[in-house]
Structure formats: C-alpha cells, structure tokens
Design a protein around this motif. Sequence first.
Motif, PDB file in Angstrom:
ATOM      1  N   GLU A   1       0.830  -1.200   0.000  1.00 22.09           N
ATOM      2  CA  GLU A   1       0.000   0.000   0.000  1.00 22.09           C
ATOM      3  C   GLU A   1       0.863   1.249   0.000  1.00 22.09           C
ATOM      4  OE1 GLU A   1      -3.253   0.429  -0.293  1.00 22.09           O
ATOM      5  OE2 GLU A   1      -3.489  -1.734  -0.613  1.00 22.09           O
TER       6      GLU A   1
ATOM      7  N   ARG B   1       0.496   4.410  -2.360  1.00 22.63           N
ATOM      8  CA  ARG B   1       0.207   5.682  -1.707  1.00 22.63           C
ATOM      9  C   ARG B   1       1.230   6.741  -2.120  1.00 22.63           C
ATOM     10  NH1 ARG B   1      -0.223   3.770   2.905  1.00 22.63           N
ATOM     11  NH2 ARG B   1       1.926   4.103   3.625  1.00 22.63           N
ATOM     12  N   ASP B   2       2.498   6.345  -2.225  1.00 25.72           N
ATOM     13  CA  ASP B   2       3.527   7.306  -2.647  1.00 25.72           C
ATOM     14  C   ASP B   2       3.240   7.835  -4.054  1.00 25.72           C
ATOM     15  OD1 ASP B   2       4.809   6.999  -0.244  1.00 25.72           O
ATOM     16  OD2 ASP B   2       6.360   5.641  -1.002  1.00 25.72           O
TER      17      ASP B   2
ATOM     18  N   ASP C   1       0.059  10.129  -3.757  1.00 20.87           N
ATOM     19  CA  ASP C   1       0.371  11.387  -3.071  1.00 20.87           C
ATOM     20  C   ASP C   1       1.154  12.329  -3.974  1.00 20.87           C
ATOM     21  OD1 ASP C   1      -0.932  10.467  -0.843  1.00 20.87           O
ATOM     22  OD2 ASP C   1       0.895   9.967   0.288  1.00 20.87           O
TER      23      ASP C   1
END
Length: 472
Positions: free
Chosen positions: A182, A186-187, A190
């Motif tokens: 995850e 997510r990186d 973002d």
Amino acid sequence: MTSSLLGLAIALSYALGIVSAVMALMSSRTSQGAVAWIISILTFPYVAVPAYWMFGRPRFYGYVSARGARDSVLRQVLSRYRDKVTPHLAEPGSAEIQAVEKLAMMPLTRGNRAELLVDGEATFDSLCAGLDNARDYILMQFFIVRDDELGRRVQRHLIRAVERGVRVYFLYDGIGSHSLSEGYLRDLADAGVAVSAFRSSRGVRHRFQLNFRNHRKITVVDGQKGWVGGLNVGVEYLGQSQRHGAWRDTHLSLEGPSVLGLQEAFWEDWHWATDEVIELAWQPAAAGTTDHRVVIVPSGPADQQDTASLLVQNLIHSARERLWVTSPYFVPDQGVQDALRLAAMRGVDVRVMMPERPDHLLVYLSALAFLPDMLKAGIKIYRYLPGFLHQKVILVDDNAASVGTVNLDNRSFRLNFEITAFIPSASFAADVDAMLREDFSRCREVSLDELYRQPMWKKVISRAAYLTSPIQ
C-alpha cells in the motif's frame, strides 16, 4: 426436524449441481472445459459447484470495448480518431494479414519503427528514458509490479514526470500484483499519479468474475512512443532471483501510428477500472525513415471470438517454410496443436522453445502429456538451459513476427486480457531470426526416447494435469 433440513440441504446442493452442470455444458468455450467442469461438479459437488460459480464464467461481462461497442462513449471518441489514421494505412497484401486485422479490429499501419529489447536491462533502460522524455502524459500498466529495487526505480521516474507537469496513469492487475505494498501505491497517489487496480469482479452484477486477469504490459508516452512485451516490474525480470536465476525475455519499443493501438487498449482498460474517459492525443505520426508495418492485436475474455487462439492458428497456417515459437507456458488448445502438427507434416520447420526449469508445475507436467504426439509429427521441441525463458515470440518464415504477452495456454487464450504486436516486415523478422538463433544455441533438443523413458507415475500425473488445462 434436523434430519429433514439436512436432507433438504443435500437435495438443494445436488439440484444446484445439476443446474451448474447444464450451465457449463451450454456456456463453456471449449468442449474440454465443459467436460472438466461437468465431471468435477457431478463428482465433487460440494467443492466444485462453488468453484464453478466463482471461476467458471466463460466470458468477461460488463467490459465496454471501443472497437466492439456501437454506442459507447469510447466509440464516439474513437470514431473521430480513426479517420486520422487513414493516410498511414498499409495494404495487407495477403488474406492472412487481413484476418489479423479483422481479429484485432484494428488496422495495419505503415511508417512504424519496431525495436527489439532483449532482456530486462535493455527494456527498462529504454522505458525509463522514454518516461523522462514525456511532455504530456504517460500510460503504464503491468500485470505484476513489485515494491523492490526495480519497482522503486520506475516509481521515481513516474514521480519526476508528475513534477514536470506530465499526467501519469498507472494501472496494475489486482491479482498479479497482490503483494504490492500500500505504501508504494500511496507514494504514487500522493505525488499526483492517477492509480487504479484492474479488478475482474466489480459491483453486484460482476462479483463472480474471479478467474480473469489483465496480463497486458503496456507503456505509452504522449501517444508517440510505446512499449509492449513479456516483462513485468520486478528484480526477477533482471535476472536477480535466486529461484529463477537468469531471466530470458523480450520486449518491444514502438514508434509511429501503431502506438495508438497500444494507447487504445490501455484506454479501454482504464475505463473499465475507473469509469473515466481520459483525454488523450490521437494524432498519428510516422516514425521517420523506418517503415515497419504493424497491427496491434488486443485480446481477452470480453471478445466475441477467441482472438488469441485464432491469431496463433492463423500465423501457423500462414507459414510456408518455418514457424519458430517461444512460450514459457506451452499447453495449447486442440486447434493450435492440430495446426502445429499439420504445419510440420507439410514440411514447415516448426520449432517450439520452452523453459528447462518449471515455473508453474501443473503447466509443466501438462505439456509432457502431448509432447510425444508433437515430436512424432515432426515438430522440434527445445528446452532453454541458462535460466527461465519467459518471452512470447513467434517468427513466421522470413517476413513476419509477433511479440507480446500471449502464452500458448488456455489462460492466455481465453481467461486473460492480452496484447500482441504483429509485424509483417522482413527487416524486423531478420532481427527476430538473429535473436532466436542465439537462443536456440543455448537450448537442448528434446527426444522422443527421453519422453518414453519417463517413469509411469510421472506419465499418469502428467495426463491428469493435462485434463485440467481447460480450466487452469
């Protein structure tokens, strides 16, 4: 009372089993698959009936293809772009190439540049350089993405592209990349990357579509340059796996009008995954002095035809002098097996290159069941020795070749979304010829006597494994 409820439950289970068996009979895409499901359902109903409802659906429902649908939003956009391709269309020149166009529902274009990328270093050096040159958008999808050294290298290039103002769309298969962290996703999100999984089950209507996968590996930059082939994103594809050792694979870099075929396939997949219709550039441009003819052939379980299997059969039937095939998973359906044997019988030099080391044991054992018949017909079988062979390449005579994601097994033929670049150009075929000759020099040829000497227990297990191939 308890015994009455138990009896009712048993009766309902068998009734559901009979209904499921009838559904398998009427809807399975092959007779072998229907027989396998029916025997399993009637013999082990408590296990096989739930498995059938989860994994036995014959087609992928709900997927809207711009190439096939009549009134979809995608089709409306596509109709505006297709006219722009007209100046770049190539004459097929043969009925076999016309058949490929009809299967693909995409045109044969000229003015392309197709470059072989042999193994992982060449592939990801080329791909990452392309990402760094992106100015408008990047489309990227892979079956397997890992959060390892290579995965993070690709991630860094994508994030840097977003920082330059490039739109980035990142699609991965939810099953193939089940171990992807995850944090990795997510990186990306973002940083501004649009991220989505391709899940075969979606919503109430499509909740049981669990046996389908998106096996495509596509990257497109600005609609002008694209990459397609056998490599996923993970250090094992660079030969850095203790289990597999050296990794032999082939990818392809494309420039020219054919890149829009890769873009179109990604565009359709993204629409299924997100319901979004993303704005892309659809203006084809020739690739300079190189003039390879290319047709992109997307295939998958949403197709009305068994596109991948029919494509392979068409290439086999078109061969006059030689047909060289490489596939890591070689358990073709009966139509492809028959076509291969007939080609050898009419004097075509038919060679099949397979791994020496098994990656999936069931598939490896299944092949042992029918290889004797292949050898008897005159087909030559080779095992690649240095490491794991994963490339999916077909060479036809001296004038055509294909590179893509299709394995010669039922999963690629009927259960996976796949994509192939078919290139009927003599200069490209010469490059493939040189590459495969080098590969064959690192193989050993399989003999009929070797297969006959297999112990009886292994022959029995192989036959049993082969019976399951239609539902693997």
